[in-house]
Write a protein that holds these residues in place. Structure first.
Motif, PDB file in Angstrom:
ATOM      1  N   PRO A 202     100.563  45.057  57.677  1.00 51.12           N
ATOM      2  CA  PRO A 202     101.115  43.857  58.329  1.00 51.12           C
ATOM      3  C   PRO A 202     100.604  43.677  59.758  1.00 51.12           C
ATOM      4  O   PRO A 202     100.356  42.554  60.199  1.00 51.12           O
ATOM      5  CB  PRO A 202     102.629  44.100  58.298  1.00 51.12           C
ATOM      6  N   TYR A 203     100.431  44.785  60.482  1.00 48.99           N
ATOM      7  CA  TYR A 203      99.909  44.706  61.845  1.00 48.99           C
ATOM      8  C   TYR A 203      98.483  44.153  61.843  1.00 48.99           C
ATOM      9  O   TYR A 203      98.126  43.304  62.662  1.00 48.99           O
ATOM     10  CB  TYR A 203      99.945  46.090  62.483  1.00 48.99           C
ATOM     11  N   SER A 204      97.650  44.613  60.894  1.00 46.74           N
ATOM     12  CA  SER A 204      96.259  44.152  60.815  1.00 46.74           C
ATOM     13  C   SER A 204      96.161  42.685  60.433  1.00 46.74           C
ATOM     14  O   SER A 204      95.167  42.025  60.760  1.00 46.74           O
ATOM     15  CB  SER A 204      95.488  44.998  59.795  1.00 46.74           C
ATOM     16  N   ALA A 205      97.164  42.181  59.736  1.00 48.37           N
ATOM     17  CA  ALA A 205      97.150  40.764  59.351  1.00 48.37           C
ATOM     18  C   ALA A 205      97.452  39.848  60.537  1.00 48.37           C
ATOM     19  O   ALA A 205      97.132  38.654  60.489  1.00 48.37           O
ATOM     20  CB  ALA A 205      98.165  40.518  58.235  1.00 48.37           C
ATOM     21  N   ARG A 206      98.033  40.404  61.620  1.00 48.10           N
ATOM     22  CA  ARG A 206      98.407  39.582  62.774  1.00 48.10           C
ATOM     23  C   ARG A 206      97.598  39.895  64.029  1.00 48.10           C
ATOM     24  O   ARG A 206      97.512  39.070  64.918  1.00 48.10           O
ATOM     25  CB  ARG A 206      99.897  39.775  63.098  1.00 48.10           C
ATOM     26  N   HIS A 207      97.046  41.113  64.097  1.00 47.50           N
ATOM     27  CA  HIS A 207      96.329  41.546  65.295  1.00 47.50           C
ATOM     28  C   HIS A 207      94.976  42.109  64.872  1.00 47.50           C
ATOM     29  O   HIS A 207      94.648  42.164  63.695  1.00 47.50           O
ATOM     30  CB  HIS A 207      97.110  42.633  66.034  1.00 47.50           C
ATOM     31  N   ALA A 208      94.195  42.555  65.858  1.00 44.83           N
ATOM     32  CA  ALA A 208      93.026  43.360  65.548  1.00 44.83           C
ATOM     33  C   ALA A 208      93.502  44.656  64.903  1.00 44.83           C
ATOM     34  O   ALA A 208      94.487  45.252  65.334  1.00 44.83           O
ATOM     35  CB  ALA A 208      92.235  43.648  66.823  1.00 44.83           C
ATOM     36  N   ALA A 209      92.814  45.097  63.849  1.00 42.14           N
ATOM     37  CA  ALA A 209      93.265  46.274  63.108  1.00 42.14           C
ATOM     38  C   ALA A 209      93.194  47.527  63.974  1.00 42.14           C
ATOM     39  O   ALA A 209      92.208  47.754  64.682  1.00 42.14           O
ATOM     40  CB  ALA A 209      92.414  46.457  61.859  1.00 42.14           C
ATOM     41  N   TYR A 210      94.228  48.341  63.888  1.00 43.40           N
ATOM     42  CA  TYR A 210      94.265  49.592  64.654  1.00 43.40           C
ATOM     43  C   TYR A 210      93.410  50.660  63.966  1.00 43.40           C
ATOM     44  O   TYR A 210      92.631  51.360  64.592  1.00 43.40           O
ATOM     45  CB  TYR A 210      95.710  50.058  64.776  1.00 43.40           C
ATOM     46  N   ARG A 211      93.559  50.796  62.657  1.00 39.37           N
ATOM     47  CA  ARG A 211      92.767  51.744  61.872  1.00 39.37           C
ATOM     48  C   ARG A 211      92.742  51.261  60.435  1.00 39.37           C
ATOM     49  O   ARG A 211      93.366  50.248  60.107  1.00 39.37           O
ATOM     50  CB  ARG A 211      93.331  53.159  61.972  1.00 39.37           C
ATOM     51  N   ALA A 212      92.039  51.964  59.563  1.00 40.88           N
ATOM     52  CA  ALA A 212      91.906  51.525  58.175  1.00 40.88           C
ATOM     53  C   ALA A 212      91.957  52.724  57.248  1.00 40.88           C
ATOM     54  O   ALA A 212      91.735  53.865  57.662  1.00 40.88           O
ATOM     55  CB  ALA A 212      90.599  50.764  57.983  1.00 40.88           C
ATOM     56  N   ASP A 213      92.235  52.469  55.981  1.00 41.26           N
ATOM     57  CA  ASP A 213      92.198  53.500  54.960  1.00 41.26           C
ATOM     58  C   ASP A 213      90.805  53.512  54.356  1.00 41.26           C
ATOM     59  O   ASP A 213      90.352  52.520  53.782  1.00 41.26           O
ATOM     60  CB  ASP A 213      93.247  53.227  53.875  1.00 41.26           C
ATOM     61  N   SER A 214      90.117  54.632  54.466  1.00 41.63           N
ATOM     62  CA  SER A 214      88.716  54.713  54.046  1.00 41.63           C
ATOM     63  C   SER A 214      88.525  54.556  52.543  1.00 41.63           C
ATOM     64  O   SER A 214      87.404  54.350  52.081  1.00 41.63           O
ATOM     65  CB  SER A 214      88.119  56.053  54.486  1.00 41.63           C
ATOM     66  N   ALA A 215      89.592  54.641  51.770  1.00 44.30           N
ATOM     67  CA  ALA A 215      89.468  54.572  50.320  1.00 44.30           C
ATOM     68  C   ALA A 215      89.346  53.155  49.782  1.00 44.30           C
ATOM     69  O   ALA A 215      88.983  52.972  48.619  1.00 44.30           O
ATOM     70  CB  ALA A 215      90.667  55.256  49.660  1.00 44.30           C
ATOM     71  N   ASN A 216      89.632  52.141  50.610  1.00 43.98           N
ATOM     72  CA  ASN A 216      89.654  50.775  50.072  1.00 43.98           C
ATOM     73  C   ASN A 216      89.485  49.769  51.202  1.00 43.98           C
ATOM     74  O   ASN A 216      90.465  49.304  51.784  1.00 43.98           O
ATOM     75  CB  ASN A 216      90.977  50.535  49.336  1.00 43.98           C
ATOM     76  N   MET A 217      88.237  49.417  51.491  1.00 41.27           N
ATOM     77  CA  MET A 217      87.984  48.439  52.541  1.00 41.27           C
ATOM     78  C   MET A 217      86.621  47.780  52.320  1.00 41.27           C
ATOM     79  O   MET A 217      85.772  48.317  51.620  1.00 41.27           O
ATOM     80  CB  MET A 217      88.029  49.088  53.924  1.00 41.27           C
ATOM     81  N   ALA A 218      86.457  46.594  52.895  1.00 43.24           N
ATOM     82  CA  ALA A 218      85.192  45.859  52.820  1.00 43.24           C
ATOM     83  C   ALA A 218      84.723  45.550  54.235  1.00 43.24           C
ATOM     84  O   ALA A 218      85.532  45.232  55.113  1.00 43.24           O
ATOM     85  CB  ALA A 218      85.382  44.567  52.023  1.00 43.24           C
ATOM     86  N   PHE A 219      83.406  45.629  54.430  1.00 44.63           N
ATOM     87  CA  PHE A 219      82.832  45.457  55.768  1.00 44.63           C
ATOM     88  C   PHE A 219      81.469  44.795  55.615  1.00 44.63           C
ATOM     89  O   PHE A 219      80.676  45.190  54.772  1.00 44.63           O
ATOM     90  CB  PHE A 219      82.677  46.842  56.422  1.00 44.63           C
ATOM     91  N   ARG A 220      81.197  43.815  56.435  1.00 43.31           N
ATOM     92  CA  ARG A 220      79.905  43.126  56.350  1.00 43.31           C
ATOM     93  C   ARG A 220      78.779  44.001  56.891  1.00 43.31           C
ATOM     94  O   ARG A 220      78.877  44.565  57.981  1.00 43.31           O
ATOM     95  CB  ARG A 220      79.947  41.815  57.135  1.00 43.31           C
ATOM     96  N   LYS A 221      77.700  44.081  56.133  1.00 43.92           N
ATOM     97  CA  LYS A 221      76.525  44.825  56.573  1.00 43.92           C
ATOM     98  C   LYS A 221      75.949  44.228  57.851  1.00 43.92           C
ATOM     99  O   LYS A 221      75.528  44.969  58.761  1.00 43.92           O
ATOM    100  CB  LYS A 221      75.465  44.818  55.460  1.00 43.92           C
ATOM    101  N   SER A 222      75.928  42.900  57.946  1.00 48.12           N
ATOM    102  CA  SER A 222      75.379  42.246  59.134  1.00 48.12           C
ATOM    103  C   SER A 222      76.165  42.621  60.385  1.00 48.12           C
ATOM    104  O   SER A 222      75.596  42.814  61.463  1.00 48.12           O
ATOM    105  CB  SER A 222      75.377  40.723  58.947  1.00 48.12           C
TER     106      SER A 222
END
Length: 394
Positions: A202-222
């Protein structure tokens, strides 16, 4: 008529009511993730599906041949039109290489590479991820682990839909947790991960993300290439994905995927010490986070509130009972029970939405234990040299 027999009792009751109000608000916030999951599943306002982008799934592996054999087919057989899977073999000495070669014969969209042994200044995890990003043919890169398995054949479709929802979107964070089991250790670590994600997502949906779970995320190569990947923390052993998200996330470029088909299950750690070690290494990683104080203050307040509420309740109720002020003691007890019941309902509503088993008595035991777990990890961290957490330069 004065309800209170002395000023001490009045002060204790006032302190309890103040803490109770904050604790009740925090308890109700446990249900926020359930509402987000409901909205993501289209029960509130269904939206038309966008054109899904091609995806590259990147997995790093070190001596995880068995895990790849069990889990990789579930990723390779995803119901998605255009995607590839790139596995980076990080100096494995088991059957990892053989497993990958056999699977490549069956799945043409699987490829693998390896990390060079000559790397000296960069941690192996960061080097493996960098090679995976560079090997990716598509701009959207999905990161997961060798011991992870999607909950659904539409896992990539659910993530791809979030990736394509807005051209400004650069990062998508998903939900992941351990495979359910009945053991006390499994219930404990599933709760701890769930507890943290109930705050993080919920925090990441409203602010810049503090951290992430490495098991499930997407990130642009560019975005990865433009911001020079892991520059600034290349020699830290752990926390690669967490710092990557923390350093590159903003309120406008980050989204959360909470459709039930987007969830990931991870195998339980083979040893309890690995879970303890992970929490210890996080103590070093968090020193390098940016925009961290708002989240950290909220986290510490939330983790200590159950203790504060219990102590102020026991003091207020105890003083009222000792002074035979039974109406006030009963009122204070009733308010505390309202807090307990509201927390149980809100927390377990989110548990069910995320496909987790409910927590009742265990919820309160584990919640009270969180500050102790964090102190234990901090003490373990303090007993090690800072060089223990960094790639040694020979």
């Amino acid at each position: 008529m004065n309800l209170f027999t002395n000023s001490l009792e009045l002060t204790a009751c006032a302190a309890f009511m103040l803490v109770w109000a904050v604790a009740l608000y925090t308890a109700l916030s446990y249900g926020k993730l359930a509402r987000m999951v409901k909205k993501s599943n289209g029960e509130d306002s269904p939206e038309p599906s966008p054109v899904l982008p091609p995806l590259t799934v990147v997995i790093t592996a070190h001596n995880q041949g068995e895990q790849l054999h069990r889990n990789l087919p579930h990723i390779l057989e995803q119901d998605y039109e255009t995607f590839e899977v790139v596995v980076v073999n990080n100096h494995s000495t088991d059957e990892t290489e053989d497993v990958l070669k056999i699977l490549e014969l069956k799945y043409p969209h699987l490829s693998h590479t390896f990390t060079p042994k000559s790397a000296r200044y960069i941690s192996q995890k960061r080097l493996s991820l960098t090679l995976g990003f560079r090997a990716a043919r598509y701009d959207w890169v999905i990161l997961t682990e060798a011991d992870c398995r999607p909950d659904s054949p539409q896992w990539l479709s659910a993530l791809g839909r979030e990736c394509a929802a807005s051209p400004a979107r650069q990062i998508v964070l998903g939900y992941a947790n351990y495979t359910p089991a009945s053991s006390w250790f499994a219930r404990k670590i599933i709760f701890f991960r769930l507890y943290n994600l109930m705050m993080l997502l919920p925090y990441s949906a409203r602010h810049a993300a503090y951290r992430a779970d490495s098991a499930n995320m997407a990130f642009r190569k560019s975005l990865f290439l433009r911001n020079k990947g892991f520059t600034g923390h290349v020699n830290l052993i752990c926390g690669a994905e967490e710092l990557l998200v923390n350093r590159n996330s903003s309120r406008s470029n980050t989204a959360v995927a909470l459709h039930r088909r987007s969830f990931i299950r991870q195998e339980l750690p083979p040893a309890k010490r690995l879970w303890k070690q992970e929490r210890m290494y996080y103590m070093e990683t968090r020193k390098h986070f940016r925009h961290k104080w708002l989240f950290r203050i909220r986290y510490h307040i939330k983790s200590l509130l159950p203790w504060w509420c219990l102590l102020t309740f026991a003091t207020a109720a105890g003083l009222s009972y000792l002074h035979r002020n039974y109406p006030v003691a009963a009122t204070v007890t009733a308010f505390y029970l309202i807090y307990i019941i509201a927390k149980d309902i809100a927390f377990n509503r989110s548990c069910r939405a995320l496909g987790e088993k409910s927590y009742h008595l265990q919820l309160f035991l584990f919640e009270w234990a969180i500050p102790l777990w964090n102190i234990s990890a901090w003490l373990a961290y303090k007993t090690h040299s800072r060089y223990h957490f960094r790639k040694k330069i020979i």
